[in-house]
Design a protein around this motif. Structure first.
Motif, PDB file in Angstrom:
ATOM      1  N   PRO A  15      65.241   4.038   3.291  1.00  6.10           N
ATOM      2  CA  PRO A  15      64.186   4.549   3.125  1.00  6.10           C
ATOM      3  C   PRO A  15      64.486   3.363   1.982  1.00  6.10           C
TER       4      PRO A  15
ATOM      5  N   HIS B  65      83.693   9.897   3.033  1.00  2.00           N
ATOM      6  CA  HIS B  65      83.089   9.465   4.485  1.00  2.00           C
ATOM      7  C   HIS B  65      83.540   8.453   5.291  1.00  2.00           C
TER       8      HIS B  65
ATOM      9  N   ASN C 155      72.435   0.989   5.189  1.00  2.00           N
ATOM     10  CA  ASN C 155      73.156   1.595   4.992  1.00  2.00           C
ATOM     11  C   ASN C 155      74.463   1.315   6.658  1.00  2.00           C
TER      12      ASN C 155
ATOM     13  N   SER D 175      80.374   7.622   8.058  1.00  3.82           N
ATOM     14  CA  SER D 175      78.772   6.546   7.095  1.00  3.82           C
ATOM     15  C   SER D 175      78.998   6.652   6.027  1.00  3.82           C
TER      16      SER D 175
ATOM     17  N   ARG E 132      77.417   2.289   8.915  1.00  2.00           N
ATOM     18  CA  ARG E 132      77.801   3.311  10.253  1.00  2.00           C
ATOM     19  C   ARG E 132      79.015   2.223  10.526  1.00  2.00           C
TER      20      ARG E 132
ATOM     21  N   PRO F 125      76.370   5.530   3.123  1.00  2.00           N
ATOM     22  CA  PRO F 125      74.931   5.426   2.550  1.00  2.00           C
ATOM     23  C   PRO F 125      73.754   4.711   2.497  1.00  2.00           C
ATOM     24  N   TRP F 126      74.431   4.000   1.203  1.00  2.60           N
ATOM     25  CA  TRP F 126      73.777   3.085   0.658  1.00  2.60           C
ATOM     26  C   TRP F 126      74.719   1.452  -0.008  1.00  2.60           C
TER      27      TRP F 126
ATOM     28  N   ARG G  88      81.718   2.753  13.501  1.00 11.04           N
ATOM     29  CA  ARG G  88      82.243   4.008  15.135  1.00 11.04           C
ATOM     30  C   ARG G  88      83.423   2.952  15.671  1.00 11.04           C
TER      31      ARG G  88
ATOM     32  N   LYS H 114      83.197  14.837  -0.895  1.00 10.56           N
ATOM     33  CA  LYS H 114      83.687  14.619   0.465  1.00 10.56           C
ATOM     34  C   LYS H 114      83.676  12.942   0.814  1.00 10.56           C
TER      35      LYS H 114
END
Lengths: 54, 372
Positions: free
Chosen positions: B192, B135, B204, B150, B206, B152-153, B208, B133
């Motif tokens: 990580p 993001h 990452n 978000s 993010r 991730p990478w 908002r 899906k």
């Protein structure tokens, strides 16, 4: 106690262990985590976690 | 396009790579050293702009030359070859954007390496292939869009970088847009630890309620489908340069290993000549496809097959290099183990080998239905 896996990044949330460093004490059930909680590693929400079968 | 210009550019880049990048390769891979200084110097030489016209600050030498540049970087460092691809691919996106404002604003800066840029299209490309899906979601507010979610990478990003990403706009479709790393509402968080390529500044992202001006949109919903079709062949083909560089580096390791242990290495399945022949064949294939990607006539199936073949050849070469080196290749200071991890990266970075096989399968099935 169950384990859940983050779809995008693979983080495992183990209910028995919780994530104390992120404010979830051991024993916190996945269903009791607030809906706006985000995966600490990649930022997606609970909706992107999958139950790992026993 | 002048052959003399191309030869001179590649020679100056090879020299820069040898003196300023090669000594850092291990630290970039393992210690997270981000080669910002090298990237700026590479950009000043024309290392990201070979496929960009002169009117936008490019060298106008063609996509094949850009792939050769990425190969020259990857011969010493797979991480930095990946960063070279990220940067030159963002320039490629901007070049083909129907929005002249965003093109004028960012393309010369990105093409010349003055503004470093990352491409966060992995999730969208996988989403469009029916793998996961999307993001990021956007809502329209007047002429602007407001984006949340978000990724991730995303690599080659930072507060003073640009990123190019896409978001779903519900029923309308998708937008693709550029965003500055210091935008309000955008957080860049560490990931990580990875097993390699630690110096690629992979973070990452993010979002908002991040406001995106229409001037930063590369493709609006009604332009998105044709835009993605236009950029995808060059996006995918450009990655072959990373693989070619790793293969060349692996062949060098094989030759070095044969100085002392050729008498036993001859029993291995993949010999240097086999791998070199395979590389040459792939190079010819890519060399034919690159002009097609530039003029918009490439068949995506041919591109995906070439990319999958490239992943497999890179894995084979890096594994063979390690087997030729033997136990000493397992030392962290030996390049063979780094090459193996870099090769695996080529096979797992979007489009990953499994993704390519799915998309190739789907396209072949579709072609069979059409033919029936």
């Amino acid at each position: 106690m169950k384990q859940w896996m983050c779809g995008p990044c693979g983080l495992i949330y183990d209910e028995a262990l919780g994530l104390p460093e992120h404010g979830l004490p051991p024993g916190t059930k996945f269903e009791d985590i607030p809906d706006d909680w985000e995966c600490p590693d990649c930022g997606v929400t609970k909706a992107d976690f999958y139950l790992i079968p026993d | 396009m002048s052959q003399t210009d191309t030869t001179a550019l590649l020679a100056s880049i090879a020299s820069l790579v040898k003196t300023e990048l090669a000594p850092l390769a291990s630290a970039i891979d393992q210690e997270g050293v981000y080669p910002a200084d090298f990237l700026h110097k590479l950009g000043a030489l024309g290392g990201f702009s070979a496929a960009i016209p002169k009117e936008y600050g490019g060298a106008e030498l063609g996509l094949n030359t850009q792939i050769d540049i990425t190969t020259a970087v990857g011969r010493e460092c797979g991480s930095t070859a990946f960063l070279t691809w990220c940067q030159s691919t963002c320039a490629w996106y901007l070049l083909h954007s129907p929005n002249e404002t965003v093109k004028q604003r960012y393309l010369p800066l990105v093409a010349q390496g003055k503004l470093l840029a990352g491409t966060g299209m992995s999730n969208t490309v996988k989403h469009l292939a029916g793998i996961e899906k999307i993001h990021l979601t956007a809502t329209r507010e007047g002429n602007d869009y407001v984006v949340s979610g978000s990724l991730p990478w995303v690599s080659n990003i930072g507060k003073d970088h640009l990123a190019i990403v896409a978001a779903s706009v519900g029923e309308e479709g998708y937008i693709m847009f550029a965003i500055r790393g210091d935008s309000e509402g955008l957080a860049l968080n560490p990931c990580p630890e990875f097993s390699g390529l630690e110096g690629t500044q992979t973070l990452n992202m993010r979002f908002r309620n991040v406001r995106i001006s229409t001037d930063d949109v590369l493709a609006k919903p009604d332009q998105f489908k044709s835009f993605i079709s236009r950029i995808k062949p060059g996006f995918v083909l450009g990655q072959l340069g990373i693989g070619f560089g790793i293969i060349e580096g692996s062949l060098k390791t094989i030759r070095e290993s044969n100085i002392t242990t050729a008498h036993v290495n001859i029993y291995l399945d993949e010999q240097e000549t086999d791998l070199a022949t395979r590389l040459e064949s792939l190079r010819k294939e890519v060399s034919n496809l690159a002009p097609q990607a530039e003029n918009g006539t490439a068949r995506i199936l041919d591109i995906l097959r070439a990319r999958a073949n490239g992943s497999e050849a890179t894995l084979a070469a890096a594994q063979s290099a390690l087997l030729h080196a033997g136990a000493k290749g397992y030392l962290m200071r030996h390049p063979a183990q780094r090459r193996l991890r870099e090769a695996v990266f080529v096979a797992i970075v979007t489009p990953a080998l499994k993704h390519l096989r799915k998309e190739i399968h789907d396209l072949e099935q579709h072609a069979n239905v059409e033919a029936a």
